[in-house]
Design a protein around this motif. Structure first.
Motif, PDB file in Angstrom:
ATOM      1  N   LEU A  23     -43.489 -15.132  19.475  1.00 31.28           N
ATOM      2  CA  LEU A  23     -43.742 -13.723  19.768  1.00 31.28           C
ATOM      3  C   LEU A  23     -44.330 -13.007  18.556  1.00 31.28           C
ATOM      4  O   LEU A  23     -45.301 -12.243  18.670  1.00 31.28           O
ATOM      5  CB  LEU A  23     -42.443 -13.026  20.192  1.00 31.28           C
ATOM      6  N   ALA A  24     -43.744 -13.249  17.394  1.00 28.32           N
ATOM      7  CA  ALA A  24     -44.221 -12.566  16.188  1.00 28.32           C
ATOM      8  C   ALA A  24     -45.661 -12.942  15.876  1.00 28.32           C
ATOM      9  O   ALA A  24     -46.457 -12.090  15.452  1.00 28.32           O
ATOM     10  CB  ALA A  24     -43.312 -12.902  15.008  1.00 28.32           C
ATOM     11  N   ALA A  25     -46.027 -14.200  16.096  1.00 22.00           N
ATOM     12  CA  ALA A  25     -47.395 -14.635  15.814  1.00 22.00           C
ATOM     13  C   ALA A  25     -48.413 -13.904  16.680  1.00 22.00           C
ATOM     14  O   ALA A  25     -49.557 -13.696  16.270  1.00 22.00           O
ATOM     15  CB  ALA A  25     -47.516 -16.143  16.033  1.00 22.00           C
ATOM     16  N   ARG A  26     -48.003 -13.485  17.857  1.00 23.46           N
ATOM     17  CA  ARG A  26     -48.917 -12.789  18.767  1.00 23.46           C
ATOM     18  C   ARG A  26     -49.189 -11.351  18.328  1.00 23.46           C
ATOM     19  O   ARG A  26     -50.062 -10.680  18.884  1.00 23.46           O
ATOM     20  CB  ARG A  26     -48.363 -12.823  20.192  1.00 23.46           C
ATOM     21  N   LEU A  27     -48.439 -10.877  17.329  1.00 19.55           N
ATOM     22  CA  LEU A  27     -48.674  -9.542  16.776  1.00 19.55           C
ATOM     23  C   LEU A  27     -49.209  -9.613  15.350  1.00 19.55           C
ATOM     24  O   LEU A  27     -49.181  -8.621  14.627  1.00 19.55           O
ATOM     25  CB  LEU A  27     -47.367  -8.736  16.788  1.00 19.55           C
TER      26      LEU A  27
ATOM     27  N   ALA B 212     -33.158 -12.061  15.694  1.00 22.04           N
ATOM     28  CA  ALA B 212     -33.982 -13.265  15.533  1.00 22.04           C
ATOM     29  C   ALA B 212     -35.458 -12.911  15.414  1.00 22.04           C
ATOM     30  O   ALA B 212     -36.158 -13.364  14.494  1.00 22.04           O
ATOM     31  CB  ALA B 212     -33.750 -14.221  16.697  1.00 22.04           C
ATOM     32  N   VAL B 213     -35.956 -12.095  16.346  1.00 19.70           N
ATOM     33  CA  VAL B 213     -37.355 -11.675  16.289  1.00 19.70           C
ATOM     34  C   VAL B 213     -37.573 -10.673  15.166  1.00 19.70           C
ATOM     35  O   VAL B 213     -38.593 -10.722  14.464  1.00 19.70           O
ATOM     36  CB  VAL B 213     -37.793 -11.076  17.640  1.00 19.70           C
ATOM     37  N   THR B 214     -36.630  -9.790  14.981  1.00 17.86           N
ATOM     38  CA  THR B 214     -36.741  -8.753  13.942  1.00 17.86           C
ATOM     39  C   THR B 214     -37.005  -9.371  12.585  1.00 17.86           C
ATOM     40  O   THR B 214     -37.870  -8.908  11.819  1.00 17.86           O
ATOM     41  CB  THR B 214     -35.449  -7.922  13.869  1.00 17.86           C
ATOM     42  N   ARG B 215     -36.271 -10.420  12.257  1.00 25.15           N
ATOM     43  CA  ARG B 215     -36.426 -11.062  10.953  1.00 25.15           C
ATOM     44  C   ARG B 215     -37.820 -11.673  10.795  1.00 25.15           C
ATOM     45  O   ARG B 215     -38.437 -11.559   9.730  1.00 25.15           O
ATOM     46  CB  ARG B 215     -35.357 -12.135  10.773  1.00 25.15           C
TER      47      ARG B 215
END
Length: 270
Positions: A32-36, A53-56
């Motif tokens: 998910l993070a890579a998509r932003l 988890a995503v926040t970090r």
């Protein structure tokens, strides 16, 4: 959906963070993070942030000019998550995804990892996401594919069901793995006003160190625990043991392969 499906309290947040984040959530957080990764500034609103988890990953990979507002309905999850993400550019807040305390067009992007399935009124949450996003802003979220496409979770579900044959739990099918129909997802997002919706099925593999640990996390680190205790107030350890035995029989006692399938959704606000 049962009211207990959204209760992440007591010891659940700690077990969730220690066992389930590496077992289930970390690879999809990275995805998910890579998509932003192209976002250079602005505000990212995270829904159902859990223990972060995503926040970090977002904080590690996005520039400091991007501010993060991490929200969750459960105070216990926020308490654990906020301790693990101590950064002045990250704000934690309790919030209901169906009624967000933000003004129109105030977010440049939104993310939600495996939380949409727990929202009692998903169309309402999508309308809120559309309201809060600026024009051109993206809403990225993940939902699990069918339970049968996530075999380790299926083993857990069936093992606990065998312990209570008169009243098997339907928590897994009802909630975590209950929102996998991509045609419904697309229709609800378009109905909420999103003009561009893309959905990709993403498969990941992790490894659990032990069957006992995986069983403890799955039986005691989610609202599944409440389902078990409702059927037998003193049977939680029995359910964990039976689950560990079933996992060991399928995968071995150590280094269990967990093959997963999920849908990753990107919806763009017009």
């Amino acid at each position: 959906m049962a009211s207990t499906d959204i209760q992440f309290a007591g010891s659940i947040p700690t077990l969730y963070e220690e066992i389930l984040v590496p077992l289930l959530f970390q690879p999809y957080a990275e995805d998910l993070a890579a998509r932003l990764s192209d976002l250079k500034e602005g505000v990212v609103l995270e829904l159902a942030a859990g223990t972060g988890a995503v926040t970090r990953v977002l904080r590690r990979t996005l520039p400091p000019a991007v501010r993060i507002l991490a929200t969750d309905l459960n105070e216990g999850m926020i308490a654990v998550g906020s301790k693990r993400v101590a950064d002045p550019t990250v704000t934690w807040a309790q919030a209901n995804a169906q009624s967000l305390p933000l003004s129109d067009g105030s977010a440049d992007a939104m993310v939600c990892q495996f939380g949409v399935m727990f929202f009692p009124d998903r169309p309402a949450s999508y309308r809120e996401a559309r309201r809060v996003l600026r024009s051109g802003g993206r809403y990225l979220f993940s939902v699990w594919d069918r339970l049968d496409e996530n075999p380790l979770s299926r083993v857990v579900n069936d093992a606990v069901g065998s312990l209570f044959p008169e009243s098997p739990s339907h928590f897994f099918e009802r909630t975590p793995f209950g929102h996998h129909d991509v045609s419904v997802i697309r229709r609800e997002l378009e109905g909420a006003g999103f003009g561009q919706v893309s959905i990709e099925t993403v498969k990941k593999v992790t490894y659990a160190p032990t069957a006992e640990g995986a069983a403890r996390g799955m039986c005691q680190g989610t609202p599944f625990r409440g389902e078990i205790e409702a059927r037998g107030p003193t049977r939680l350890e029995d359910a964990t043991r039976v689950t560990a035995e079933a996992l060991a029989a399928r995968y071995g006692k150590t280094h269990l392969e967990n093959r997963m399938s999920a849908h990753v959704v990107t919806a763009v606000a017009p």
